[in-house]
Design a protein around this motif. Sequence first.
Motif, mmCIF file in Angstrom:
data_model
loop_
_atom_site.group_PDB
_atom_site.id
_atom_site.type_symbol
_atom_site.label_atom_id
_atom_site.label_comp_id
_atom_site.label_asym_id
_atom_site.label_seq_id
_atom_site.Cartn_x
_atom_site.Cartn_y
_atom_site.Cartn_z
ATOM 1 N N LYS A 165 110.351 11.668 70.715
ATOM 2 C CA LYS A 165 110.153 11.715 72.390
ATOM 3 C C LYS A 165 111.347 11.232 73.201
ATOM 4 C CE LYS A 165 107.740 7.969 75.032
ATOM 5 N NZ LYS A 165 107.349 6.495 75.014
ATOM 6 N N ILE A 166 112.620 10.931 72.957
ATOM 7 C CA ILE A 166 113.685 11.119 73.149
ATOM 8 C C ILE A 166 114.406 12.531 73.981
ATOM 9 C CG2 ILE A 166 116.426 10.672 73.472
ATOM 10 C CD1 ILE A 166 115.292 7.566 72.091
ATOM 11 N N ARG A 167 113.868 13.256 72.540
ATOM 12 C CA ARG A 167 113.954 14.855 72.195
ATOM 13 C C ARG A 167 112.947 15.254 73.776
ATOM 14 N NH1 ARG A 167 114.444 17.698 67.080
ATOM 15 N NH2 ARG A 167 115.243 20.556 67.438
ATOM 16 N N LYS A 168 112.090 15.175 73.867
ATOM 17 C CA LYS A 168 110.897 15.918 74.384
ATOM 18 C C LYS A 168 111.525 15.635 76.465
ATOM 19 C CE LYS A 168 108.099 17.621 72.087
ATOM 20 N NZ LYS A 168 107.062 19.025 72.144
ATOM 21 N N ASN A 169 111.705 14.283 76.045
ATOM 22 C CA ASN A 169 112.607 13.775 78.258
ATOM 23 C C ASN A 169 113.569 14.686 77.982
ATOM 24 O OD1 ASN A 169 110.526 11.838 77.853
ATOM 25 N ND2 ASN A 169 110.956 10.132 77.178
ATOM 26 N N LEU A 170 114.680 14.364 77.051
ATOM 27 C CA LEU A 170 116.180 15.051 77.475
ATOM 28 C C LEU A 170 115.724 16.311 77.219
ATOM 29 C CD1 LEU A 170 119.008 14.116 75.469
ATOM 30 C CD2 LEU A 170 118.523 13.946 77.904
ATOM 31 N N GLN A 171 114.808 17.413 76.729
ATOM 32 C CA GLN A 171 114.201 18.844 76.850
ATOM 33 C C GLN A 171 114.188 18.920 78.415
ATOM 34 O OE1 GLN A 171 111.499 20.037 74.751
ATOM 35 N NE2 GLN A 171 112.627 19.676 72.859
ATOM 36 N N ASP A 191 114.104 25.476 66.246
ATOM 37 C CA ASP A 191 112.794 25.025 66.881
ATOM 38 C C ASP A 191 112.232 25.549 67.901
ATOM 39 O OD1 ASP A 191 110.910 23.618 68.134
ATOM 40 O OD2 ASP A 191 111.600 20.911 67.317
ATOM 41 N N GLN A 192 111.500 25.901 67.007
ATOM 42 C CA GLN A 192 110.491 26.944 67.916
ATOM 43 C C GLN A 192 110.339 27.062 69.037
ATOM 44 O OE1 GLN A 192 110.001 26.446 64.475
ATOM 45 N NE2 GLN A 192 109.067 28.595 63.499
ATOM 46 N N GLU A 193 109.403 25.399 69.207
ATOM 47 C CA GLU A 193 108.439 25.134 70.316
ATOM 48 C C GLU A 193 109.773 24.614 71.657
ATOM 49 O OE1 GLU A 193 106.368 21.136 71.124
ATOM 50 O OE2 GLU A 193 106.086 22.154 69.464
ATOM 51 N N GLU A 194 110.994 23.682 70.484
ATOM 52 C CA GLU A 194 112.065 23.667 72.154
ATOM 53 C C GLU A 194 112.666 24.661 72.436
ATOM 54 O OE1 GLU A 194 115.269 20.172 71.203
ATOM 55 O OE2 GLU A 194 116.073 22.132 70.296
ATOM 56 N N ALA A 195 112.850 25.968 71.540
ATOM 57 C CA ALA A 195 112.892 27.508 72.223
ATOM 58 C C ALA A 195 111.768 28.342 73.444
ATOM 59 C CB ALA A 195 112.694 27.940 71.179
ATOM 60 N N MET A 196 110.823 27.576 73.227
ATOM 61 C CA MET A 196 109.957 28.310 74.227
ATOM 62 C C MET A 196 109.718 27.001 75.011
ATOM 63 S SD MET A 196 108.076 30.913 73.516
ATOM 64 C CE MET A 196 107.702 32.099 71.157
ATOM 65 N N THR A 197 109.845 26.556 74.555
ATOM 66 C CA THR A 197 110.426 24.935 76.327
ATOM 67 C C THR A 197 111.332 25.831 77.709
ATOM 68 O OG1 THR A 197 108.740 23.616 75.117
ATOM 69 C CG2 THR A 197 109.929 22.755 76.963
ATOM 70 N N LEU A 198 112.556 25.697 76.569
ATOM 71 C CA LEU A 198 113.390 25.656 77.582
ATOM 72 C C LEU A 198 113.651 27.230 77.828
ATOM 73 C CD1 LEU A 198 115.223 23.335 75.574
ATOM 74 C CD2 LEU A 198 115.389 23.491 77.684
ATOM 75 N N SER A 199 113.967 28.153 76.897
ATOM 76 C CA SER A 199 114.420 29.212 77.512
ATOM 77 C C SER A 199 113.911 30.488 78.681
ATOM 78 C CB SER A 199 115.081 29.991 76.414
ATOM 79 O OG SER A 199 115.051 29.314 74.966
ATOM 80 N N GLY A 214 113.685 38.597 73.939
ATOM 81 C CA GLY A 214 112.986 38.895 75.618
ATOM 82 C C GLY A 214 112.455 37.338 75.594
ATOM 83 N N SER A 215 111.292 37.666 76.285
ATOM 84 C CA SER A 215 110.741 36.293 77.548
ATOM 85 C C SER A 215 109.897 35.594 75.587
ATOM 86 C CB SER A 215 110.016 36.433 78.819
ATOM 87 O OG SER A 215 108.983 36.474 78.538
ATOM 88 N N PRO A 216 109.863 34.602 75.970
ATOM 89 C CA PRO A 216 108.941 33.468 75.570
ATOM 90 C C PRO A 216 107.646 33.573 75.516
ATOM 91 C CG PRO A 216 110.262 31.892 76.704
ATOM 92 C CD PRO A 216 110.532 32.844 77.509
#
Length: 337
Positions: A165-171, A191-199, A214-216
Amino acid sequence: MTYVTIEQVTKRYDKQVVLNNISLTLEKGEFATLLGQSGCGKSTLLRSIAGLEEVDVGNIFVDQKNITHLSPRHRDVGMVFQAYALFPNMTVFDNIAYGLKMKKERNIKSKVQNMIDMVDLTGKEESYPHQLSGGQQQRVALARALVMEPKVLLLDEPLSALDAKIRKNLQKELKRIQRELEITTIFVTHDQEEAMTLSDKIFIMNEGNIVQSGSPSDIYVSPVNTFVANFIGNYNVIDMDVFYKLVRSTELKGHEVAIRPEVLQLVPVGSGTLAQQDNWTAKGYIKDISMTGNILRYEVETDGSIFHVDSLHHQREMLQRGTSVYILIPKKECIAL
C-alpha cells in the motif's frame, strides 16, 4: 535534444561481462526505467552513471558533457538507494540540508523547507529517522537528493523494501514530484507493474544487454522475443507447431506465438455458434481458477498446451473447474516470435 547518452558502455568483473556494449538515449525530463531480473546489469549501469563504478569501455554524457571519468561529486547527478542511508543522529531537516551545507550553499533553510513541503513531510522537520515510517524515511532520502538540484536523478529500487500500500502511494508521489520538477530520472526495478506505472520509456535488460526499449504500451503490446513476452506481460507463449495443430492453421510464421491472456475469451461447449472469421478456436477444459482482485485467471488445458485466460470477475458469469470450453483467439492479437 538528447539529454543523457550512454554510448557503447562495457563493464566486466574479472572475466564476466556485466554490461555488454550498452547504448541508450534520454530526452530532458523523461522518466526512464531499467527493468530486468536480478543480475541482469541494471544496477551496475545506474552505478556507472553515478560514478560509483568505472566503465571499461564507452562514454556517458549528461547535458552534452562527457562525465565518464569525473568523480561522483562532479557529475551533477543525485542517487537514492534501496537502503535509505540516513544519518541516525540527524533530524529530517539536517539530513536533507547536509549536502547543501557541505557545498556552503546560500538560502539553505528555505530550500530545505520547500523540499520538505514537496515530499509531504511538513511537521516532521525535527524528527529523527527512527521516529519515521519506512515510507517517510524514503521521502527524506528522495528530498536529500532533490534539494541538490541534480541534472539527473538515479533511483535504485527505492521502493522495494516497502509494503504494497505504501509502495503504491509513493509511486504516485514520485511521479508527481518528477513531473513537477521536470527532472530527468532513471529508475531501476525488477517489478514490471511498477515500471509500467511510472515510466515514459522502459529499457528491458537481460544478461548485460538491452533487449527491447520503448514506451510501456509499445513493449507490452509488441514484445520482440520470447524473453520479453514471458517477462513483461504474462503472455501465453506457445510452440508454433503445437499452435498449428490446435487451431488447424499455418497462417502465422515463426518459432512461437505470444498471446496476452486478457484478449482471449472462453465459450462453454454447446452454448452457441462461434464467430470464426476473426478468431481461431481451440478446445479444452478449465483446469484451475485463481483470483487477483477483480481479475479471474482461468487455466485451460488443451491438447498439448496450457492457456491462461483473464477476465473481469462477474460472479454470475463465473465458469467452473472441469467445464469444457472453446478458447476464442483473436487473429490480430497473435504475435509470431
